[in-house]
Write a protein that holds these residues in place. Sequence first.
Motif, PDB file in Angstrom:
ATOM      1  N   TRP A  33       4.217   4.857  -5.762  1.00  0.00           N
ATOM      2  CA  TRP A  33       4.596   6.117  -5.124  1.00  0.00           C
ATOM      3  C   TRP A  33       6.111   6.219  -4.990  1.00  0.00           C
ATOM      4  O   TRP A  33       6.790   5.208  -4.789  1.00  0.00           O
ATOM      5  CB  TRP A  33       4.008   6.198  -3.712  1.00  0.00           C
ATOM      6  CG  TRP A  33       2.529   6.061  -3.624  1.00  0.00           C
ATOM      7  CD1 TRP A  33       1.803   4.897  -3.590  1.00  0.00           C
ATOM      8  CD2 TRP A  33       1.575   7.125  -3.527  1.00  0.00           C
ATOM      9  NE1 TRP A  33       0.467   5.177  -3.472  1.00  0.00           N
ATOM     10  CE2 TRP A  33       0.290   6.535  -3.436  1.00  0.00           C
ATOM     11  CE3 TRP A  33       1.686   8.513  -3.490  1.00  0.00           C
ATOM     12  CZ2 TRP A  33      -0.864   7.289  -3.319  1.00  0.00           C
ATOM     13  CZ3 TRP A  33       0.545   9.274  -3.375  1.00  0.00           C
ATOM     14  CH2 TRP A  33      -0.729   8.660  -3.290  1.00  0.00           C
ATOM     15  N   ILE A  91      -0.282   8.388   1.864  1.00  0.00           N
ATOM     16  CA  ILE A  91       0.011   7.367   0.849  1.00  0.00           C
ATOM     17  C   ILE A  91      -0.840   6.134   1.092  1.00  0.00           C
ATOM     18  O   ILE A  91      -1.490   5.609   0.178  1.00  0.00           O
ATOM     19  CB  ILE A  91       1.506   7.008   0.877  1.00  0.00           C
ATOM     20  CG1 ILE A  91       2.346   8.182   0.390  1.00  0.00           C
ATOM     21  CG2 ILE A  91       1.778   5.768   0.035  1.00  0.00           C
ATOM     22  CD1 ILE A  91       3.841   7.992   0.582  1.00  0.00           C
ATOM     23  N   ASP A  92      -0.857   5.663   2.324  1.00  0.00           N
ATOM     24  CA  ASP A  92      -1.605   4.448   2.652  1.00  0.00           C
ATOM     25  C   ASP A  92      -3.096   4.639   2.382  1.00  0.00           C
ATOM     26  O   ASP A  92      -3.761   3.742   1.839  1.00  0.00           O
ATOM     27  CB  ASP A  92      -1.370   4.086   4.114  1.00  0.00           C
ATOM     28  CG  ASP A  92      -2.034   2.784   4.515  1.00  0.00           C
ATOM     29  OD1 ASP A  92      -1.834   1.772   3.813  1.00  0.00           O
ATOM     30  OD2 ASP A  92      -2.762   2.784   5.527  1.00  0.00           O
ATOM     31  N   TRP A 100       1.888  -3.462   4.557  1.00  0.00           N
ATOM     32  CA  TRP A 100       2.766  -3.466   3.398  1.00  0.00           C
ATOM     33  C   TRP A 100       3.933  -4.416   3.658  1.00  0.00           C
ATOM     34  O   TRP A 100       4.419  -4.518   4.785  1.00  0.00           O
ATOM     35  CB  TRP A 100       3.321  -2.074   3.115  1.00  0.00           C
ATOM     36  CG  TRP A 100       2.300  -1.011   2.812  1.00  0.00           C
ATOM     37  CD1 TRP A 100       1.359  -0.495   3.652  1.00  0.00           C
ATOM     38  CD2 TRP A 100       2.159  -0.311   1.570  1.00  0.00           C
ATOM     39  NE1 TRP A 100       0.630   0.478   3.018  1.00  0.00           N
ATOM     40  CE2 TRP A 100       1.102   0.625   1.739  1.00  0.00           C
ATOM     41  CE3 TRP A 100       2.817  -0.349   0.338  1.00  0.00           C
ATOM     42  CZ2 TRP A 100       0.693   1.485   0.720  1.00  0.00           C
ATOM     43  CZ3 TRP A 100       2.416   0.505  -0.674  1.00  0.00           C
ATOM     44  CH2 TRP A 100       1.365   1.409  -0.487  1.00  0.00           C
ATOM     45  N   LYS A 156       1.721  -3.107  -1.025  1.00  0.00           N
ATOM     46  CA  LYS A 156       0.575  -3.244  -0.136  1.00  0.00           C
ATOM     47  C   LYS A 156      -0.113  -4.591  -0.349  1.00  0.00           C
ATOM     48  O   LYS A 156      -0.411  -4.972  -1.485  1.00  0.00           O
ATOM     49  CB  LYS A 156      -0.421  -2.105  -0.368  1.00  0.00           C
ATOM     50  CG  LYS A 156      -1.518  -2.027   0.691  1.00  0.00           C
ATOM     51  CD  LYS A 156      -2.301  -0.741   0.573  1.00  0.00           C
ATOM     52  CE  LYS A 156      -3.291  -0.583   1.714  1.00  0.00           C
ATOM     53  NZ  LYS A 156      -4.018   0.709   1.676  1.00  0.00           N
ATOM     54  N   SER A 172      11.501   0.004  -0.181  1.00  0.00           N
ATOM     55  CA  SER A 172      10.395  -0.237  -1.115  1.00  0.00           C
ATOM     56  C   SER A 172       9.472  -1.287  -0.534  1.00  0.00           C
ATOM     57  O   SER A 172       9.914  -2.186   0.197  1.00  0.00           O
ATOM     58  CB  SER A 172      10.921  -0.699  -2.485  1.00  0.00           C
ATOM     59  OG  SER A 172      11.667  -1.887  -2.378  1.00  0.00           O
ATOM     60  N   SER A 177      -4.015   4.284  -1.318  1.00  0.00           N
ATOM     61  CA  SER A 177      -3.459   3.137  -2.032  1.00  0.00           C
ATOM     62  C   SER A 177      -4.375   1.923  -2.015  1.00  0.00           C
ATOM     63  O   SER A 177      -4.723   1.409  -0.945  1.00  0.00           O
ATOM     64  CB  SER A 177      -2.099   2.756  -1.425  1.00  0.00           C
ATOM     65  OG  SER A 177      -1.152   3.765  -1.655  1.00  0.00           O
ATOM     66  N   PHE A 209       5.325   1.145   7.333  1.00  0.00           N
ATOM     67  CA  PHE A 209       4.525   0.484   6.299  1.00  0.00           C
ATOM     68  C   PHE A 209       4.268  -0.979   6.655  1.00  0.00           C
ATOM     69  O   PHE A 209       3.180  -1.512   6.375  1.00  0.00           O
ATOM     70  CB  PHE A 209       5.212   0.616   4.945  1.00  0.00           C
ATOM     71  CG  PHE A 209       5.032   1.981   4.324  1.00  0.00           C
ATOM     72  CD1 PHE A 209       3.821   2.341   3.757  1.00  0.00           C
ATOM     73  CD2 PHE A 209       6.064   2.907   4.330  1.00  0.00           C
ATOM     74  CE1 PHE A 209       3.635   3.609   3.207  1.00  0.00           C
ATOM     75  CE2 PHE A 209       5.891   4.172   3.782  1.00  0.00           C
ATOM     76  CZ  PHE A 209       4.676   4.526   3.219  1.00  0.00           C
ATOM     77  N   SER A 217      -0.590  -1.749  -4.473  1.00  0.00           N
ATOM     78  CA  SER A 217       0.177  -0.523  -4.676  1.00  0.00           C
ATOM     79  C   SER A 217       1.622  -0.720  -4.226  1.00  0.00           C
ATOM     80  O   SER A 217       1.927  -1.561  -3.385  1.00  0.00           O
ATOM     81  CB  SER A 217      -0.443   0.641  -3.897  1.00  0.00           C
ATOM     82  OG  SER A 217      -1.680   1.033  -4.459  1.00  0.00           O
ATOM     83  N   HIS A 218       2.512   0.078  -4.793  1.00  0.00           N
ATOM     84  CA  HIS A 218       3.939   0.051  -4.468  1.00  0.00           C
ATOM     85  C   HIS A 218       4.345   1.398  -3.887  1.00  0.00           C
ATOM     86  O   HIS A 218       3.778   2.431  -4.245  1.00  0.00           O
ATOM     87  CB  HIS A 218       4.778  -0.224  -5.719  1.00  0.00           C
ATOM     88  CG  HIS A 218       4.578  -1.580  -6.311  1.00  0.00           C
ATOM     89  ND1 HIS A 218       5.625  -2.435  -6.588  1.00  0.00           N
ATOM     90  CD2 HIS A 218       3.459  -2.240  -6.698  1.00  0.00           C
ATOM     91  CE1 HIS A 218       5.159  -3.553  -7.114  1.00  0.00           C
ATOM     92  NE2 HIS A 218       3.847  -3.457  -7.199  1.00  0.00           N
ATOM     93  N   VAL A 219       5.343   1.382  -3.015  1.00  0.00           N
ATOM     94  CA  VAL A 219       5.884   2.630  -2.483  1.00  0.00           C
ATOM     95  C   VAL A 219       7.393   2.475  -2.354  1.00  0.00           C
ATOM     96  O   VAL A 219       7.895   1.382  -2.052  1.00  0.00           O
ATOM     97  CB  VAL A 219       5.260   2.997  -1.117  1.00  0.00           C
ATOM     98  CG1 VAL A 219       5.616   1.974  -0.045  1.00  0.00           C
ATOM     99  CG2 VAL A 219       5.685   4.395  -0.686  1.00  0.00           C
TER     100      VAL A 219
END
Length: 301
Positions: A179, A200-201, A260, A299, A296, A204, A255, A208-210
Amino acid sequence: MSTDRHDRDSWDITTSVGATALFVAAARALEAGKASAVAVDPFAEVFCRAAGGPWEELMDGAARDHQLRTEFGDRFVDFQGARTRYFDDYFRAAAGAGVRQVVLLAAGLDSRAYRLRWPEHTVVYELDQPLVLEFKRTVLADYGAAPRSARVEVPVDLREDWPQALRDAGLDLRLPTAWIAEGLLIYLPADDQRQLFAGIDGLSAPGSHVAVEEATPMDADEFDAARAHELASGQGGTFFTLVYNQQHEPAGQWFGEHGWQGETTPLPRLLQTLGRPVPPPGSEEGRLTWNISLVSAVKDG
């Protein structure tokens, strides 16, 4: 269109928040023209020329009264070059980790679906206002550019039920997703920022990456002064008249509390790492530097 924000406002590429995408594209184009460019977006100039007017004049070396031709503009170009480099590297790392689903939240004139080398079977979902997506698609098609991945447009307002729209568009919740929220959070009220993170969470899978860009609120008097200066200079609708200067929970903290693991990089540190000048904290240029961080996270699996 009025420059004042309200909960149900909308825009195309030349008005309100949409116009900021052209401002950023112009900065990326000017960065790409440097011999020492830290990031090169070959399509940024294409967008500016398609928009015409002062944007095209800027690309031709004219428009000497344009805000990007000021000391503020020079530092803003540095900022956009550094920010673009950070998120490009983020996506390369996510792809290297095996992520094959990418979501660009408020995609604007982000051309990464067209310019980054994506692994086979990568799908890039782009969410934004319908008229913004239409402008980008049409301009790049007319230019003869083709995306380097599968690309799915999701025309939706991020203040609406965008998670359902993304599921309807085909996002596979069983697979990890990368994301990005670049240049987005400051245009959302604090409550909407938290809802965005929760969305987003909730979509995911582990792994997953954010990555997001965030800003700490300015002092209220300083923000009001900056907004008044922008309006008085005839540049209303450029920045301070469009953003929400509200207290919010830092992205890294939010996060981290939801499983995360991440890292926060203050913009001044990134600029120093890339060899770009860091403006003094109290300067006009410093207002868009010292309160900005890039975050950044991944998860937990």
